[in-house]
Design a protein around this motif. Structure first.
Motif, PDB file in Angstrom:
ATOM      1  N   LYS A  92      -1.434   1.000  37.178  1.00 30.75           N
ATOM      2  CA  LYS A  92      -2.449   2.064  37.140  1.00 30.75           C
ATOM      3  C   LYS A  92      -2.106   3.154  38.162  1.00 30.75           C
ATOM      4  O   LYS A  92      -2.093   4.342  37.827  1.00 30.75           O
ATOM      5  N   GLN A  96      -1.005   6.953  37.197  1.00 32.84           N
ATOM      6  CA  GLN A  96      -1.863   8.063  37.649  1.00 32.84           C
ATOM      7  C   GLN A  96      -1.056   9.064  38.482  1.00 32.84           C
ATOM      8  O   GLN A  96      -1.184  10.269  38.311  1.00 32.84           O
ATOM      9  N   GLN A 100      -0.253  12.926  37.659  1.00 29.56           N
ATOM     10  CA  GLN A 100      -0.644  13.933  38.659  1.00 29.56           C
ATOM     11  C   GLN A 100       0.535  14.864  38.993  1.00 29.56           C
ATOM     12  O   GLN A 100       0.379  16.082  39.034  1.00 29.56           O
ATOM     13  N   THR A 105      -4.512  15.282  35.529  1.00 26.48           N
ATOM     14  CA  THR A 105      -5.357  14.402  36.331  1.00 26.48           C
ATOM     15  C   THR A 105      -6.064  13.418  35.407  1.00 26.48           C
ATOM     16  O   THR A 105      -6.713  13.822  34.438  1.00 26.48           O
ATOM     17  N   ASP A 107      -8.151   9.420  35.351  1.00 34.27           N
ATOM     18  CA  ASP A 107      -8.705   8.291  36.080  1.00 34.27           C
ATOM     19  C   ASP A 107      -8.675   7.080  35.143  1.00 34.27           C
ATOM     20  O   ASP A 107      -9.531   6.947  34.265  1.00 34.27           O
TER      21      ASP A 107
END
Ligand SMILES: Cc1cc2nc3c(=O)[nH]c(=O)nc-3n(C[C@H](O)[C@H](O)[C@H](O)COP(=O)(O)O)c2cc1C
Length: 356
Positions: A92, A96, A100, A105, A107
């Motif tokens: 994860k 991420q 980024q 972006t 979550d």
């Protein structure tokens, strides 16, 4: 050309051409358009929650009164261990950060927030909706599910990618086998533990034909009359087409995804585990290049559940570098015509090519 055969009779269709189930691409409208020209539509249920399966089955039945198949994933679910949870958290973070760095972006959910559906819940939903044709991939149904579905008068279509898998399906009483060649778009249906068959479709089909007695559907690289007829010569009674319909009017792909498809080159098409943890064939991109040879690939379905949100955000932003566009090795024009027109053209062209 005589189309009528064991499959058309058993499935109640005019032409033994099957619109491939394509989770994320096939819509109730695509299924309906296939049934309109006398082919078999297939509605993929993938990893939808059971109540959502019922919703899409009902939506399709509202549009079409003709037979269609529903399709499910019958994979095993690996045990949850502390090690799996740790690897999930690391993957994860890695994904991420990667997103980024590329200006996206996202979550991604924590492990505790994901939910895994067992396919047996799909079987119950399918029976409650009285669906009479069920195709499946990623494994074989357990005995109880086979029994339940058969007592409800359901025809079962299993997917194999090796001779051994075909024999396993036949010996457990599966009625029809879909032979999926290596060239096929999307996920491999493979289920022999620790083994990914890489057999080309035509070699596999002719060997499966010699090894089992049940009728065969062939899937993988059919995009025009000649490819359909080649598989017919080797023993297929049914012809499943997936990639040919990706650009169609009823496909759920967004315009920017269809546009990417139409620019695809041979060297862009790869097999990857990076999005779901199972091998699938699709268009290479930044995500695949960065994740493929790392330890950040969890066993299916955990990788899929981890990356769902990433793919959703990328799609909303029109970013082809972080979503999966699956397709097979036979590059075509990915026509934007309706599914009915594309399938009707295939029927007409095949009749011409075969001399009647
Ligand atoms: C976008 C996409 C999604 C797919 N999803 C599924 C699915 O949900 N269930 C399934 O059994 N097969 C799935 N497949 C595999 C197809 O059923 C079929 O084997 C394949 O498309 C045949 O090869 P072709 O793409 O060269 O026509 C998918 C294929 C594609 C291209």
């Amino acid at each position: 050309m005589i189309w009528s055969n064991e499959l058309t009779q058993r499935l109640g269709i005019e032409y033994p051409i099957i619109q491939a189930p394509m989770f994320g691409v096939t819509t109730p409208e695509m299924v309906t358009a296939a049934t309109k020209v006398g082919c078999l539509g297939s509605l993929p249920l993938g990893d939808l929650p059971p109540e959502k399966c019922i919703e899409v089955i009902r939506a399709t039945k509202k549009l079409s009164s003709r037979p269609f198949a529903v399709n499910i994933f019958v994979n095993e679910i690996p045990e949850v261990t502390d090690q799996l949870k740790t690897r999930y958290a690391e993957a994860k973070q890695f994904i991420q950060n990667l997103a980024q760095q590329q200006g996206l972006t996202v979550d991604l959910p924590d492990f505790e927030k994901i939910s895994v559906n067992r396919y047996q819940e799909h079987v119950d939903a399918i029976i409650s909706e009285n669906c009479k044709v069920v195709s499946f991939t990623f494994g074989n149904l357990d005995e109880e599910s086979i029994q339940k579905l058969k007592s409800n008068g359901t025809t079962l279509i299993g997917t194999c990618t090796s001779v051994r898998e075909a024999q396993i399906l036949e010996s457990s009483g599966i009625d029809i086998i879909c032979v999926q060649g290596f060239e096929a778009g999307g996920h491999r249906g493979s289920f022999e533990p620790g083994y990914l068959p890489k057999i080309s479709g035509l070699s596999l089909l002719s060997q499966v034909y010699d090894a089992v007695k049940v009728p065969l559907i062939y899937a993988g690289g059919i995009y025009h009359a000649k490819t359909l007829l080649a598989s017919r010569t080797l023993g297929a009674q049914g012809f499943q087409v997936g990639s040919l319909l990706l650009g169609s009017a009823e496909s759920a792909l967004a315009d920017f995804e269809k546009e990417r498809l139409r620019r695809v080159k041979e060297s862009d098409i790869v097999l990857t585990r990076s999005f779901s943890g199972r091998y699938a064939r699709g268009i290479r991109n930044v995500f695949i290049d960065a994740v493929e040879n790392t330890e950040h690939i969890l066993p299916y379905p955990y990788q899929r559940l981890l990356t769902n949100e990433l793919r959703k955000v990328a799609k909303a932003q029109g970013n082809v570098d972080f979503l999966s566009i699956w397709l097979g090795q036979s590059i075509t024009d990915y026509s934007g015509q309706s599914t009915s027109e594309i399938l009707q053209n295939l029927i007409t062209e095949t009749e011409k090519e075969s001399g009647n």
